[in-house]
Scaffold this active site. Structure first.
Site, PDB file in Angstrom:
ATOM      1  N   ARG A  24      -5.992   0.149  -6.380  1.00  0.00           N
ATOM      2  CA  ARG A  24      -4.726   0.802  -6.004  1.00  0.00           C
ATOM      3  C   ARG A  24      -4.383   1.937  -6.965  1.00  0.00           C
ATOM      4  O   ARG A  24      -3.675   2.867  -6.623  1.00  0.00           O
ATOM      5  CB  ARG A  24      -3.570  -0.207  -6.051  1.00  0.00           C
ATOM      6  CG  ARG A  24      -3.608  -1.255  -4.957  1.00  0.00           C
ATOM      7  CD  ARG A  24      -2.256  -1.954  -4.876  1.00  0.00           C
ATOM      8  NE  ARG A  24      -2.328  -3.243  -4.207  1.00  0.00           N
ATOM      9  CZ  ARG A  24      -2.259  -3.416  -2.886  1.00  0.00           C
ATOM     10  NH1 ARG A  24      -2.143  -2.382  -2.088  1.00  0.00           N
ATOM     11  NH2 ARG A  24      -2.327  -4.620  -2.366  1.00  0.00           N
ATOM     12  N   PHE A  45     -13.527   2.396   5.339  1.00  0.00           N
ATOM     13  CA  PHE A  45     -12.542   1.612   4.602  1.00  0.00           C
ATOM     14  C   PHE A  45     -12.269   2.385   3.315  1.00  0.00           C
ATOM     15  O   PHE A  45     -13.186   2.676   2.550  1.00  0.00           O
ATOM     16  CB  PHE A  45     -13.026   0.191   4.306  1.00  0.00           C
ATOM     17  CG  PHE A  45     -11.902  -0.684   3.843  1.00  0.00           C
ATOM     18  CD1 PHE A  45     -11.087  -1.324   4.768  1.00  0.00           C
ATOM     19  CD2 PHE A  45     -11.619  -0.825   2.491  1.00  0.00           C
ATOM     20  CE1 PHE A  45      -9.998  -2.088   4.344  1.00  0.00           C
ATOM     21  CE2 PHE A  45     -10.542  -1.596   2.058  1.00  0.00           C
ATOM     22  CZ  PHE A  45      -9.733  -2.229   2.998  1.00  0.00           C
ATOM     23  N   LYS A  79      -6.457   6.394  11.162  1.00  0.00           N
ATOM     24  CA  LYS A  79      -7.843   6.285  11.660  1.00  0.00           C
ATOM     25  C   LYS A  79      -7.769   6.163  13.180  1.00  0.00           C
ATOM     26  O   LYS A  79      -7.771   5.047  13.712  1.00  0.00           O
ATOM     27  CB  LYS A  79      -8.512   5.023  11.127  1.00  0.00           C
ATOM     28  CG  LYS A  79      -8.737   4.973   9.632  1.00  0.00           C
ATOM     29  CD  LYS A  79      -9.609   3.756   9.308  1.00  0.00           C
ATOM     30  CE  LYS A  79      -9.190   3.068   8.054  1.00  0.00           C
ATOM     31  NZ  LYS A  79      -9.897   1.810   7.782  1.00  0.00           N
ATOM     32  N   GLU A 103       4.434   4.342   5.520  1.00  0.00           N
ATOM     33  CA  GLU A 103       3.285   3.422   5.524  1.00  0.00           C
ATOM     34  C   GLU A 103       2.063   4.141   4.957  1.00  0.00           C
ATOM     35  O   GLU A 103       1.935   5.360   5.090  1.00  0.00           O
ATOM     36  CB  GLU A 103       3.091   2.965   6.989  1.00  0.00           C
ATOM     37  CG  GLU A 103       1.844   2.207   7.319  1.00  0.00           C
ATOM     38  CD  GLU A 103       1.791   0.798   6.768  1.00  0.00           C
ATOM     39  OE1 GLU A 103       1.880   0.649   5.534  1.00  0.00           O
ATOM     40  OE2 GLU A 103       1.588  -0.143   7.558  1.00  0.00           O
ATOM     41  N   ASP A 104       1.161   3.383   4.335  1.00  0.00           N
ATOM     42  CA  ASP A 104      -0.028   4.009   3.767  1.00  0.00           C
ATOM     43  C   ASP A 104      -1.024   4.470   4.833  1.00  0.00           C
ATOM     44  O   ASP A 104      -1.483   5.593   4.825  1.00  0.00           O
ATOM     45  CB  ASP A 104      -0.724   3.058   2.769  1.00  0.00           C
ATOM     46  CG  ASP A 104      -1.042   1.685   3.353  1.00  0.00           C
ATOM     47  OD1 ASP A 104      -0.681   1.396   4.517  1.00  0.00           O
ATOM     48  OD2 ASP A 104      -1.672   0.865   2.637  1.00  0.00           O
ATOM     49  N   ASP A 160      -4.291   1.865  11.180  1.00  0.00           N
ATOM     50  CA  ASP A 160      -5.683   1.567  11.537  1.00  0.00           C
ATOM     51  C   ASP A 160      -5.691   1.099  12.997  1.00  0.00           C
ATOM     52  O   ASP A 160      -5.703   1.909  13.915  1.00  0.00           O
ATOM     53  CB  ASP A 160      -6.164   0.503  10.543  1.00  0.00           C
ATOM     54  CG  ASP A 160      -7.626   0.152  10.678  1.00  0.00           C
ATOM     55  OD1 ASP A 160      -8.427   1.022  11.007  1.00  0.00           O
ATOM     56  OD2 ASP A 160      -7.978  -1.020  10.437  1.00  0.00           O
ATOM     57  N   GLY A 211       0.779  -1.251   0.000  1.00  0.00           N
ATOM     58  CA  GLY A 211       0.000   0.000   0.000  1.00  0.00           C
ATOM     59  C   GLY A 211       0.800   1.284   0.000  1.00  0.00           C
ATOM     60  O   GLY A 211       0.335   2.308  -0.482  1.00  0.00           O
ATOM     61  N   ASP A 230      -5.725  -0.828  -1.384  1.00  0.00           N
ATOM     62  CA  ASP A 230      -6.579  -1.735  -2.150  1.00  0.00           C
ATOM     63  C   ASP A 230      -7.723  -2.293  -1.313  1.00  0.00           C
ATOM     64  O   ASP A 230      -7.721  -2.242  -0.095  1.00  0.00           O
ATOM     65  CB  ASP A 230      -5.755  -2.930  -2.652  1.00  0.00           C
ATOM     66  CG  ASP A 230      -5.464  -3.921  -1.534  1.00  0.00           C
ATOM     67  OD1 ASP A 230      -5.014  -3.490  -0.450  1.00  0.00           O
ATOM     68  OD2 ASP A 230      -5.716  -5.130  -1.716  1.00  0.00           O
TER      69      ASP A 230
HETATM   70  P1  IMP Z   1      -3.412  -2.027  11.146  1.00  0.00           P
HETATM   71  O1  IMP Z   1      -2.409  -3.073  11.508  1.00  0.00           O
HETATM   72  O2  IMP Z   1      -4.787  -2.389  11.611  1.00  0.00           O
HETATM   73  O3  IMP Z   1      -3.012  -0.627  11.615  1.00  0.00           O
HETATM   74  O4  IMP Z   1      -3.565  -2.016   9.598  1.00  0.00           O
HETATM   75  C1  IMP Z   1      -2.642  -1.539   8.764  1.00  0.00           C
HETATM   76  C2  IMP Z   1      -2.759  -2.139   7.374  1.00  0.00           C
HETATM   77  O5  IMP Z   1      -4.086  -2.575   7.049  1.00  0.00           O
HETATM   78  C3  IMP Z   1      -2.419  -1.078   6.370  1.00  0.00           C
HETATM   79  O6  IMP Z   1      -1.057  -1.085   6.072  1.00  0.00           O
HETATM   80  C4  IMP Z   1      -3.282  -1.440   5.200  1.00  0.00           C
HETATM   81  O7  IMP Z   1      -2.600  -2.354   4.372  1.00  0.00           O
HETATM   82  C5  IMP Z   1      -4.485  -2.115   5.775  1.00  0.00           C
HETATM   83  N1  IMP Z   1      -5.624  -1.190   5.922  1.00  0.00           N
HETATM   84  C6  IMP Z   1      -6.112  -0.641   7.052  1.00  0.00           C
HETATM   85  N2  IMP Z   1      -7.151   0.169   6.815  1.00  0.00           N
HETATM   86  C7  IMP Z   1      -7.324   0.136   5.473  1.00  0.00           C
HETATM   87  C8  IMP Z   1      -8.248   0.801   4.593  1.00  0.00           C
HETATM   88  O8  IMP Z   1      -9.131   1.589   4.972  1.00  0.00           O
HETATM   89  N3  IMP Z   1      -8.089   0.525   3.267  1.00  0.00           N
HETATM   90  C9  IMP Z   1      -7.131  -0.310   2.782  1.00  0.00           C
HETATM   91  N4  IMP Z   1      -6.256  -0.940   3.569  1.00  0.00           N
HETATM   92  C10 IMP Z   1      -6.349  -0.711   4.903  1.00  0.00           C
END
Ligand code: IMP
Length: 177
Positions: free
Chosen positions: A166, A153, A132, A100-101, A104, A45, A160
């Site tokens: 993407r 989301f 977020k 990082e993208d 979450d 991402g 993606d």
């Molecule tokens: P975390 O570990 O829950 O913070 O998630 C991080 C990863 O989940 C990111 O690097 C993304 O690849 C994916 N992710 C989290 N939220 C989204 C979203 O809204 N759209 C797409 N990918 C997401």
């Protein structure tokens, strides 16, 4: 079975561009002295954010990439993080920025920060295009945040859903119907 569709633009290409220029300036202000910065892009991402960010940077930069598992095919985190591709280079004694993208729950970033810190970089910080905050499960430090968003989301600009979207040049909300 529910279907998904791109519901609408949340952040435009222009807004992204303006904000990334500001982030690059902030990063360079925090890294004076002309030493080399190693940007570690988190695949997949983060590739578009990384590509745009370095174009605004005038410092000496090097890039490397790391890949970790994310959500697989759904929109909910499994909470389990796996390394899929490690860095090619050593980060010992270097100034590292994780690129990082989106953050979450914070689980992916916590994992990345822990494994990279253990390799003794001189300094390690994190830049995320999106955050977020309402979804956070662990308190993770993000030094540079592009945009804080509500609990949607989102797809596009590298992000993606099941490997789709993407290539959108902006950030869009994924609707479910
Ligand atoms: P975390 O570990 O829950 O913070 O998630 C991080 C990863 O989940 C990111 O690097 C993304 O690849 C994916 N992710 C989290 N939220 C989204 C979203 O809204 N759209 C797409 N990918 C997401």
């Amino acid at each position: 079975m529910s279907s998904h569709f791109v519901a609408g633009t949340l952040i435009t290409r222009d807004q992204i561009n303006t904000r990334i220029a500001e982030l690059a300036e902030e990063i360079e202000r925090d890294h004076p002295g002309g030493g080399q910065i190693l940007l570690v892009g988190v695949l997949k991402g983060g590739f578009m954010f990384m590509a745009d960010l370095i174009r605004f940077m005038t410092n000496r930069v090097a890039v490397d990439f790391i890949a970790v598992s994310s959500y697989g095919k759904g929109t909910k985190s499994s909470g389990e993080v796996r390394m899929l591709k490690d860095l090619d280079t050593s980060i010992e004694g270097r100034d590292v920025i994780i690129v990082e993208d989106i953050v979450d729950t914070g689980l992916t970033l916590t994992y990345l920060q822990e494994i990279l810190k253990a390799r003794n970089p001189r300094r390690i910080t994190t830049a995320c295009l999106l955050s977020k905050p309402s979804r956070r499960q662990v308190d993770v430090k993000v030094d540079y945040v592009g945009f804080e968003i509500d609990d949607h989301f989102v797809v596009g600009y590298g992000l993606d859903f099941d490997e789709r979207y993407r290539n959108l040049p902006h950030i869009a909300v994924l609707g479910q119907g």
